[in-house]
Design a protein around this motif. Structure first.
Motif, short mmCIF file in Angstrom:
data_model
loop_
_atom_site.label_atom_id
_atom_site.label_comp_id
_atom_site.label_asym_id
_atom_site.label_seq_id
_atom_site.Cartn_x
_atom_site.Cartn_y
_atom_site.Cartn_z
N MET A 9 0.84 -1.20 0.00
CA MET A 9 0.00 0.00 0.00
C MET A 9 0.87 1.25 0.00
SD MET A 9 -2.73 1.36 2.90
CE MET A 9 -4.09 0.30 2.40
N LEU A 10 0.46 2.23 -0.81
CA LEU A 10 1.11 3.54 -0.75
C LEU A 10 0.28 4.44 0.15
CD1 LEU A 10 3.28 5.53 -1.74
CD2 LEU A 10 1.67 6.20 -3.56
N ILE A 11 0.94 5.02 1.15
CA ILE A 11 0.28 5.93 2.08
C ILE A 11 0.84 7.33 1.84
CG2 ILE A 11 -0.23 6.45 4.49
CD1 ILE A 11 0.38 3.47 5.10
N ILE A 12 0.01 8.21 1.32
CA ILE A 12 0.42 9.59 1.05
C ILE A 12 0.04 10.43 2.26
CG2 ILE A 12 0.19 11.53 -0.54
CD1 ILE A 12 -0.91 9.52 -2.62
N ILE A 13 0.95 11.28 2.72
CA ILE A 13 0.68 12.09 3.90
C ILE A 13 0.98 13.55 3.61
CG2 ILE A 13 1.08 10.21 5.53
CD1 ILE A 13 3.89 11.30 6.02
N TYR A 44 3.32 9.87 13.66
CA TYR A 44 2.65 8.80 12.92
C TYR A 44 3.59 8.10 11.95
CZ TYR A 44 -2.46 9.01 13.81
OH TYR A 44 -3.72 8.91 14.34
N ARG A 45 4.50 8.86 11.37
CA ARG A 45 5.24 8.35 10.21
C ARG A 45 5.96 7.03 10.45
NH1 ARG A 45 8.09 11.74 5.47
NH2 ARG A 45 8.72 9.92 4.22
N PRO A 46 6.70 6.85 11.56
CA PRO A 46 7.37 5.55 11.75
C PRO A 46 6.40 4.37 11.77
CG PRO A 46 8.21 7.18 13.29
CD PRO A 46 7.00 7.78 12.66
N VAL A 47 5.21 4.59 12.32
CA VAL A 47 4.21 3.52 12.35
C VAL A 47 3.67 3.26 10.95
CG1 VAL A 47 1.96 2.84 13.26
CG2 VAL A 47 3.61 3.99 14.75
N LEU A 48 3.37 4.31 10.22
CA LEU A 48 2.85 4.15 8.86
C LEU A 48 3.85 3.44 7.96
CD1 LEU A 48 1.21 7.67 8.35
CD2 LEU A 48 0.04 5.51 8.82
N GLU A 49 5.15 3.66 8.21
CA GLU A 49 6.17 3.01 7.39
C GLU A 49 6.23 1.50 7.62
OE1 GLU A 49 9.56 5.39 8.36
OE2 GLU A 49 9.20 6.80 6.71
N ARG A 50 5.64 1.04 8.70
CA ARG A 50 5.54 -0.41 8.92
C ARG A 50 4.36 -1.00 8.14
NH1 ARG A 50 5.81 -0.31 15.53
NH2 ARG A 50 7.71 0.96 15.73
N LEU A 51 3.46 -0.14 7.71
CA LEU A 51 2.23 -0.60 7.07
C LEU A 51 2.27 -0.46 5.55
CD1 LEU A 51 -0.32 1.10 9.49
CD2 LEU A 51 0.66 -1.19 9.64
N GLY A 52 3.21 0.29 5.02
CA GLY A 52 3.28 0.49 3.58
C GLY A 52 4.36 1.49 3.22
N ARG A 53 4.43 1.81 1.95
CA ARG A 53 5.35 2.86 1.49
C ARG A 53 4.72 4.21 1.82
NH1 ARG A 53 6.39 3.92 -3.52
NH2 ARG A 53 4.43 3.10 -4.34
N CYS A 58 -0.89 5.45 23.90
CA CYS A 58 -0.22 6.08 22.74
C CYS A 58 1.12 5.44 22.42
CB CYS A 58 -0.07 7.58 22.96
SG CYS A 58 0.90 8.04 24.42
N SER A 59 1.23 4.13 22.53
CA SER A 59 2.45 3.46 22.10
C SER A 59 2.37 3.16 20.61
CB SER A 59 2.64 2.15 22.87
OG SER A 59 1.64 1.21 22.52
N GLN A 60 3.53 2.94 20.00
CA GLN A 60 3.56 2.60 18.58
C GLN A 60 2.87 1.27 18.31
OE1 GLN A 60 7.48 2.87 16.87
NE2 GLN A 60 7.68 5.05 17.32
N ALA A 61 2.98 0.33 19.25
CA ALA A 61 2.34 -0.98 19.05
C ALA A 61 0.82 -0.83 18.97
CB ALA A 61 2.72 -1.92 20.18
N VAL A 62 0.25 -0.02 19.85
CA VAL A 62 -1.19 0.22 19.83
C VAL A 62 -1.60 0.91 18.54
CG1 VAL A 62 -3.06 1.53 20.92
CG2 VAL A 62 -1.47 0.21 22.33
N ALA A 63 -0.84 1.93 18.15
CA ALA A 63 -1.17 2.67 16.93
C ALA A 63 -1.08 1.77 15.70
CB ALA A 63 -0.24 3.87 16.78
N GLU A 64 -0.04 0.95 15.65
CA GLU A 64 0.13 0.08 14.48
C GLU A 64 -1.04 -0.90 14.34
OE1 GLU A 64 3.24 -3.24 12.64
OE2 GLU A 64 3.74 -2.16 14.48
N GLN A 65 -1.43 -1.50 15.44
CA GLN A 65 -2.53 -2.46 15.36
C GLN A 65 -3.82 -1.79 14.92
OE1 GLN A 65 -3.34 -4.49 19.04
NE2 GLN A 65 -5.17 -5.50 18.27
N ARG A 66 -4.13 -0.62 15.49
CA ARG A 66 -5.37 0.07 15.14
C ARG A 66 -5.36 0.54 13.69
NH1 ARG A 66 -6.54 3.84 20.51
NH2 ARG A 66 -6.81 2.10 21.98
N LEU A 67 -4.23 1.10 13.25
CA LEU A 67 -4.16 1.61 11.88
C LEU A 67 -4.16 0.49 10.86
CD1 LEU A 67 -1.57 4.49 12.35
CD2 LEU A 67 -3.96 4.75 11.67
#
Length: 434
Positions: A1-5, A32-41, A404-413
């Protein structure tokens, strides 16, 4: 997935935009960015009108999912793009704007949220406000800025070097210390005398030494929500005869004179007091920020409402209990075990971007006596009950990890972006921003 921000404020404009409308969205995007980078480009754009749909069409051609996250309030979120668009926004009032005004249809947030088909915010309080306007089945999720990992590491570092005496910070900027100022220079114009601050003097590095029981608040003094007047006056009264109580106000604003002027006048008005007030307008390197955290015993907030409150989250992630009201976004992470809670009452107010100033929503007014009492109670714990302070500190860290941990954010996103992408793939084009 490409995520544009995208955020209207970016790394090139943040310095001149500090304190201006919507500037804090850039800091949320950064977290947000480090978490989003785990989910896509992840691709950050500066001109959504020109860049987003070009990237989207490239993704369509190669069969790659694509979504645009606009870190902006709904009335500043584009709704005509072909690319699926999700606003990522903070909100701290009891209702969302639900009528158009000032000739802008997007000021009715329901129009934008319907066009986008889904949204991301930062608190359960805002989710409830959106559901009240859009229906309980509207796809919206709370994902606070994931600051815990970075700041809990700072807290661990600070705890490894416990405060045993004065803490020294180097600050490139302006420091105003109530014990060194000639406060008579900041009284009513016709009574002023003495030496004022030369705001036009070149910025220089200077040392600040902090000791005793230190309370810290980080905020933009031009933000009418912050209610720093109660924070300051209650502190002066609570510690009128207490020399080792210090309130540090780290001011986030692009203009030193504009940031400090009114606060300096309030320092004059609240005389006399033996406690210490320190105003900081300037840059803190990471090491000095860590030393400020180390010196701080409590983080303070007396605002009328918060969309999430990054400074409060950051200091609590470092293990600093709070003095704050449990309202709006703070409901999600404050409790009696990690904070000295301040009582509030609700009050009618206007949405901040409504030029009509029409009463359409609620904010939350702090009880001044409750602020004063919370200061006094927290000081007693800091001075005479180290076991309770340690328990509150540990609970602050755990609470913010869950919030507000990265693990929580990653799972939710991860779960939500997949569902949002599927929603936009099956919904009519106008529902997804085209």
């Amino acid at each position: 997935m490409l995520i544009i921000i995208h955020s209207e404020t970016n790394q090139h404009t943040i310095e001149r935009n500090l304190g201006r409308s919507e500037y804090s969205y850039y800091f949320v995007l950064k977290e947000y960015r480090p978490v989003l980078e785990r989910l896509g480009r992840v691709v950050e754009v500066r001109d959504p009108q020109r860049e987003v749909d070009a990237l989207y069409l490239e993704c369509v051609a190669r069969g790659e999912p694509c979504v645009f996250l606009s870190f902006s309030p709904p009335h500043r979120t584009p709704v005509h793009l072909a690319c699926p668009t999700l606003p990522v926004f903070a909100w701290e009032f009891s209702t969302i704007p639900n009528e158009p005004f000032a000739g802008e249809p997007r000021n009715d947030w329901r129009t934008v949220l319907q066009a986008c088909g889904a949204a991301i915010t930062h608190s359960g309080y805002t989710v409830d406000a959106v559901h009240q306007a859009m229906g309980t089945d509207y796809p919206i999720i709370s994902v606070p800025a994931p600051v815990w990992d970075r700041f809990s590491a700072r807290g661990t570092s600070a705890q490894a070097q416990p405060q045993t005496g004065p803490v020294r910070l180097t600050i490139k900027g302006l420091v105003a210390d109530s014990r060194q100022l000639d406060l008579e220079a900041f009284g009513p114009v016709h009574l002023r005398r003495g030496k004022a601050i030369d705001f036009k003097a070149p910025v220089r590095e200077q040392e600040l030494v902090l000791d005793g029981v230190v309370y810290t608040s980080v905020f933009n003094p031009g933000d009418g929500r912050k209610n720093w007047e109660d924070m300051l006056s209650a502190f002066c009264v609570a510690f009128r005869d207490t020399e080792d109580a210090t309130l540090v106000l780290k001011l986030t604003h692009h203009d030193a004179e504009e940031a400090l002027g009114d606060i300096l006048h309030h320092l004059y008005k609240n005389q006399s007091y033996r406690c210490r007030i320190v105003l900081i307008h300037g840059y803190l390197a990471d090491a000095d920020y860590e030393r400020l955290v180390q010196a701080t015993r409590y983080v303070v907030n007396t605002s009328y409402g918060e969309g999430q409150c990054l400074p409060l989250m950051e200091f609590m992630s470092c293990g600093k209990p709070a003095v704050a009201p449990r309202t709006t976004a703070m409901i999600d992470y404050l409790d009696e075990d990690n904070a000295f809670l301040v009582r509030t009452t609700d009050e009618l107010t206007a949405w901040p971007h409504d030029p009509r100033k029409a009463y359409r929503t609620l904010r939350y007014i702090t009880d001044w006596a409750s602020v004063r009492d919370a200061y006094r109670a927290s000081y007693e714990v800091a001075r005479h009950d180290p076991q309770r302070y340690a328990q509150m500190s540990a609970h602050a860290v755990r609470s913010l990890q869950a919030f507000c941990s990265q693990a929580v954010a990653e799972q939710r996103l991860r779960d939500f972006l997949g569902r949002a992408q599927a929603l936009c793939a099956t919904a009519p084009a106008h529902t997804c921003g085209a």
